[in-house]
Design an enzyme around this catalytic site. Structure first.
Site, PDB file in Angstrom:
ATOM      1  N   LYS A  13      10.366  -5.570  -0.083  1.00 53.14           N
ATOM      2  CA  LYS A  13      10.194  -6.734   0.815  1.00 53.14           C
ATOM      3  C   LYS A  13      11.032  -7.927   0.340  1.00 53.14           C
ATOM      4  O   LYS A  13      11.787  -8.510   1.100  1.00 53.14           O
ATOM      5  CB  LYS A  13       8.712  -7.148   0.888  1.00 53.14           C
ATOM      6  CG  LYS A  13       7.782  -6.055   1.367  1.00 53.14           C
ATOM      7  CD  LYS A  13       6.355  -6.528   1.466  1.00 53.14           C
ATOM      8  CE  LYS A  13       5.697  -6.831   0.123  1.00 53.14           C
ATOM      9  NZ  LYS A  13       5.530  -5.656  -0.750  1.00 53.14           N
ATOM     10  N   ARG A  88      -2.109 -10.201   3.920  1.00 52.55           N
ATOM     11  CA  ARG A  88      -2.417  -8.978   3.182  1.00 52.55           C
ATOM     12  C   ARG A  88      -3.811  -8.467   3.516  1.00 52.55           C
ATOM     13  O   ARG A  88      -4.216  -7.423   2.979  1.00 52.55           O
ATOM     14  CB  ARG A  88      -2.345  -9.266   1.681  1.00 52.55           C
ATOM     15  CG  ARG A  88      -1.025  -8.860   1.021  1.00 52.55           C
ATOM     16  CD  ARG A  88      -1.100  -9.317  -0.400  1.00 52.55           C
ATOM     17  NE  ARG A  88      -0.321  -8.577  -1.335  1.00 52.55           N
ATOM     18  CZ  ARG A  88       0.857  -8.998  -1.815  1.00 52.55           C
ATOM     19  NH1 ARG A  88       1.403 -10.099  -1.373  1.00 52.55           N
ATOM     20  NH2 ARG A  88       1.473  -8.296  -2.743  1.00 52.55           N
ATOM     21  N   ARG A 127      11.530  -3.177 -12.293  1.00 50.45           N
ATOM     22  CA  ARG A 127      11.896  -4.443 -11.653  1.00 50.45           C
ATOM     23  C   ARG A 127      12.083  -5.556 -12.683  1.00 50.45           C
ATOM     24  O   ARG A 127      11.319  -5.675 -13.634  1.00 50.45           O
ATOM     25  CB  ARG A 127      10.790  -4.848 -10.662  1.00 50.45           C
ATOM     26  CG  ARG A 127      10.975  -6.266 -10.135  1.00 50.45           C
ATOM     27  CD  ARG A 127      10.261  -6.499  -8.840  1.00 50.45           C
ATOM     28  NE  ARG A 127       8.808  -6.440  -8.949  1.00 50.45           N
ATOM     29  CZ  ARG A 127       7.992  -6.536  -7.905  1.00 50.45           C
ATOM     30  NH1 ARG A 127       8.474  -6.639  -6.678  1.00 50.45           N
ATOM     31  NH2 ARG A 127       6.695  -6.487  -8.074  1.00 50.45           N
ATOM     32  N   ARG A 160       7.640  -8.947 -14.700  1.00 46.88           N
ATOM     33  CA  ARG A 160       6.360  -9.541 -14.289  1.00 46.88           C
ATOM     34  C   ARG A 160       5.199  -8.874 -15.030  1.00 46.88           C
ATOM     35  O   ARG A 160       5.192  -7.663 -15.208  1.00 46.88           O
ATOM     36  CB  ARG A 160       6.170  -9.363 -12.770  1.00 46.88           C
ATOM     37  CG  ARG A 160       6.962 -10.341 -11.950  1.00 46.88           C
ATOM     38  CD  ARG A 160       6.965 -10.025 -10.467  1.00 46.88           C
ATOM     39  NE  ARG A 160       5.678  -9.654  -9.893  1.00 46.88           N
ATOM     40  CZ  ARG A 160       5.486  -9.443  -8.589  1.00 46.88           C
ATOM     41  NH1 ARG A 160       6.484  -9.579  -7.728  1.00 46.88           N
ATOM     42  NH2 ARG A 160       4.305  -9.104  -8.131  1.00 46.88           N
ATOM     43  N   ARG A 171      -2.850  -2.220  -7.809  1.00 42.56           N
ATOM     44  CA  ARG A 171      -2.225  -2.899  -6.668  1.00 42.56           C
ATOM     45  C   ARG A 171      -2.013  -1.928  -5.512  1.00 42.56           C
ATOM     46  O   ARG A 171      -2.152  -2.312  -4.351  1.00 42.56           O
ATOM     47  CB  ARG A 171      -0.889  -3.528  -7.108  1.00 42.56           C
ATOM     48  CG  ARG A 171      -1.111  -4.762  -7.970  1.00 42.56           C
ATOM     49  CD  ARG A 171       0.104  -5.128  -8.769  1.00 42.56           C
ATOM     50  NE  ARG A 171       1.218  -5.548  -7.938  1.00 42.56           N
ATOM     51  CZ  ARG A 171       2.482  -5.530  -8.343  1.00 42.56           C
ATOM     52  NH1 ARG A 171       2.780  -5.110  -9.561  1.00 42.56           N
ATOM     53  NH2 ARG A 171       3.428  -5.946  -7.547  1.00 42.56           N
TER      54      ARG A 171
HETATM   55  P1  ADP Z   1       8.407  -5.973  -3.033  1.00 46.11           P
HETATM   56  O1  ADP Z   1       8.852  -7.382  -2.733  1.00 46.11           O
HETATM   57  O2  ADP Z   1       8.118  -5.182  -1.788  1.00 46.11           O
HETATM   58  O3  ADP Z   1       7.298  -5.882  -4.034  1.00 46.11           O
HETATM   59  P2  ADP Z   1      11.001  -5.765  -4.357  1.00 46.11           P
HETATM   60  O4  ADP Z   1      11.966  -6.212  -3.307  1.00 46.11           O
HETATM   61  O5  ADP Z   1      10.716  -6.687  -5.475  1.00 46.11           O
HETATM   62  O6  ADP Z   1       9.642  -5.226  -3.682  1.00 46.11           O
HETATM   63  O7  ADP Z   1      11.571  -4.375  -4.927  1.00 46.11           O
HETATM   64  C1  ADP Z   1      10.900  -3.680  -5.983  1.00 46.11           C
HETATM   65  C2  ADP Z   1      11.929  -3.116  -6.948  1.00 46.11           C
HETATM   66  O8  ADP Z   1      12.658  -2.064  -6.308  1.00 46.11           O
HETATM   67  C3  ADP Z   1      12.970  -4.130  -7.414  1.00 46.11           C
HETATM   68  O9  ADP Z   1      13.291  -3.852  -8.749  1.00 46.11           O
HETATM   69  C4  ADP Z   1      14.168  -3.871  -6.485  1.00 46.11           C
HETATM   70  O10 ADP Z   1      15.415  -4.194  -7.114  1.00 46.11           O
HETATM   71  C5  ADP Z   1      14.061  -2.374  -6.237  1.00 46.11           C
HETATM   72  N1  ADP Z   1      14.466  -1.968  -4.884  1.00 46.11           N
HETATM   73  C6  ADP Z   1      14.282  -2.655  -3.714  1.00 46.11           C
HETATM   74  N2  ADP Z   1      14.746  -1.962  -2.657  1.00 46.11           N
HETATM   75  C7  ADP Z   1      15.246  -0.786  -3.173  1.00 46.11           C
HETATM   76  C8  ADP Z   1      15.891   0.372  -2.587  1.00 46.11           C
HETATM   77  N3  ADP Z   1      16.085   0.469  -1.269  1.00 46.11           N
HETATM   78  N4  ADP Z   1      16.253   1.360  -3.411  1.00 46.11           N
HETATM   79  C9  ADP Z   1      16.039   1.281  -4.759  1.00 46.11           C
HETATM   80  N5  ADP Z   1      15.453   0.216  -5.364  1.00 46.11           N
HETATM   81  C10 ADP Z   1      15.071  -0.801  -4.586  1.00 46.11           C
HETATM   82  P1  AMP Z   2       3.769 -10.183  -4.657  1.00 51.37           P
HETATM   83  O1  AMP Z   2       4.761 -11.074  -5.330  1.00 51.37           O
HETATM   84  O2  AMP Z   2       3.863 -10.247  -3.159  1.00 51.37           O
HETATM   85  O3  AMP Z   2       3.830  -8.767  -5.183  1.00 51.37           O
HETATM   86  O4  AMP Z   2       2.326 -10.751  -5.022  1.00 51.37           O
HETATM   87  C1  AMP Z   2       1.876 -10.797  -6.363  1.00 51.37           C
HETATM   88  C2  AMP Z   2       0.383 -11.066  -6.400  1.00 51.37           C
HETATM   89  O5  AMP Z   2       0.110 -12.366  -5.827  1.00 51.37           O
HETATM   90  C3  AMP Z   2      -0.506 -10.106  -5.636  1.00 51.37           C
HETATM   91  O6  AMP Z   2      -0.798  -8.931  -6.361  1.00 51.37           O
HETATM   92  C4  AMP Z   2      -1.746 -10.981  -5.393  1.00 51.37           C
HETATM   93  O7  AMP Z   2      -2.539 -11.095  -6.563  1.00 51.37           O
HETATM   94  C5  AMP Z   2      -1.130 -12.342  -5.133  1.00 51.37           C
HETATM   95  N1  AMP Z   2      -0.844 -12.529  -3.678  1.00 51.37           N
HETATM   96  C6  AMP Z   2       0.380 -12.686  -3.104  1.00 51.37           C
HETATM   97  N2  AMP Z   2       0.268 -12.811  -1.766  1.00 51.37           N
HETATM   98  C7  AMP Z   2      -1.059 -12.716  -1.491  1.00 51.37           C
HETATM   99  C8  AMP Z   2      -1.824 -12.748  -0.287  1.00 51.37           C
HETATM  100  N3  AMP Z   2      -1.240 -12.879   0.917  1.00 51.37           N
HETATM  101  N4  AMP Z   2      -3.171 -12.610  -0.394  1.00 51.37           N
HETATM  102  C9  AMP Z   2      -3.769 -12.483  -1.580  1.00 51.37           C
HETATM  103  N5  AMP Z   2      -3.115 -12.419  -2.740  1.00 51.37           N
HETATM  104  C10 AMP Z   2      -1.771 -12.546  -2.715  1.00 51.37           C
END
Ligand code: ADP
Ligand code: AMP
Length: 217
Positions: A13, A88, A127, A160, A171
């Site tokens: 995302k 969420r 990540r 993270r 999660r």
């Molecule tokens: P989210 O925001 O949904 O939690 P991220 O965008 O942070 O996910 O992506 C999670 C991890 O996967 C990051 O390390 C990112 O660089 C990697 N990633 C994202 N999209 C892809 C893809 N299409 N293929 C491989 N790795 C990806």
């Molecule tokens: P994210 O960066 O989107 O992976 O979010 C990291 C963490 O932030 C999640 O695991 C939750 O603990 C909190 N969080 C982010 N967005 C929300 C939401 N919309 N509702 C509740 N918790 C959230």
């Protein structure tokens, strides 16, 4: 353009959001980034959110909703946006629906990135995120040019706390229980655009932009 991007943790995302906000020239509202930056600044909001984030659980709805509503109001009623990581839960989605109605206009589309659980663990444990600008990298799939340093701003990359193996499982469970039901909610509103998130990053972006273009026509 008023967009929402959803999918399980690690679906990509934030990665896709980085490109989409540039392409459509809209602000990126990531609730996870808002909590992490509040924590960096040591605010009460950040400290409260940390309790939940470290356990892989969701921050309470009322807290998250009030932050997003404030943000949307500060943008003004005519502004586009990309919401990432919100809503969420069903109560969050209903609060958003109500607020957007009050502001005069709903969402244009909901992008749903589909990725199976076995891919997620590897994505999250590899990540790395920039401490300064929140750009996202992956040790194998999207490495920075200099290890540990952000390509965009030169900031330090870190892992993270909630990307540890134990927290990732929690999660995923939370996503399945509380967030996945939103797919049906947005499907019923005729807004859902699902894309295959297992392809490479540029191919996923192409699928999203193609789906958005088709919806506009
Ligand atoms: P989210 O925001 O949904 O939690 P991220 O965008 O942070 O996910 O992506 C999670 C991890 O996967 C990051 O390390 C990112 O660089 C990697 N990633 C994202 N999209 C892809 C893809 N299409 N293929 C491989 N790795 C990806
Ligand atoms: P994210 O960066 O989107 O992976 O979010 C990291 C963490 O932030 C999640 O695991 C939750 O603990 C909190 N969080 C982010 N967005 C929300 C939401 N919309 N509702 C509740 N918790 C959230």
């Amino acid at each position: 353009m008023r967009l929402l991007i959803m999918g399980p943790p690690g679906a990509g995302k934030g990665t896709q959001a980085e490109a989409l906000v540039v392409k459509y020239n809209i602000p990126h509202i990531s609730t996870g980034d808002i909590f992490r930056s509040a924590l960096r600044e040591g605010t009460p909001l950040g400290l409260e959110a940390k309790e939940y984030m470290d356990r892989g659980q969701l921050v309470p709805d009322d807290l998250v909703v009030s932050i997003v509503v404030d943000k949307l109001e500060s943008l003004g009623s005519g502004s586009g946006f990309l919401l990432d990581g919100f809503p969420r839960t069903l109560p969050q989605a209903e609060a958003l629906d109500g607020r957007l109605k009050d502001l005069g206009g709903g969402l244009d589309a909901v992008i749903n990135i589909e990725v199976p659980p076995q891919v997620i663990v590897e994505r999250l444990t590899g990540r790395r995120v920039c401490r300064q600008c929140s750009s996202t990298y992956h040790l194998k799939h999207n490495p920075s040019q200099v290890r540990g340093i952000c390509d965009t701003c030169g900031g330090e990359l870190y892992q993270r706390d909630d990307d540890s193996l134990e927290t990732v499982q929690e999660r995923l469970d939370v996503y399945n229980r509380q967030t996945q039901p939103l797919i049906k909610h947005y499907q019923e509103q005729g807004l859902l655009l699902s894309v295959d998130g297992t392809k490479e990053i540029p191919a996923v972006l192409e699928a999203i932009t193609a789906a958005l273009k088709q919806k506009e026509e």
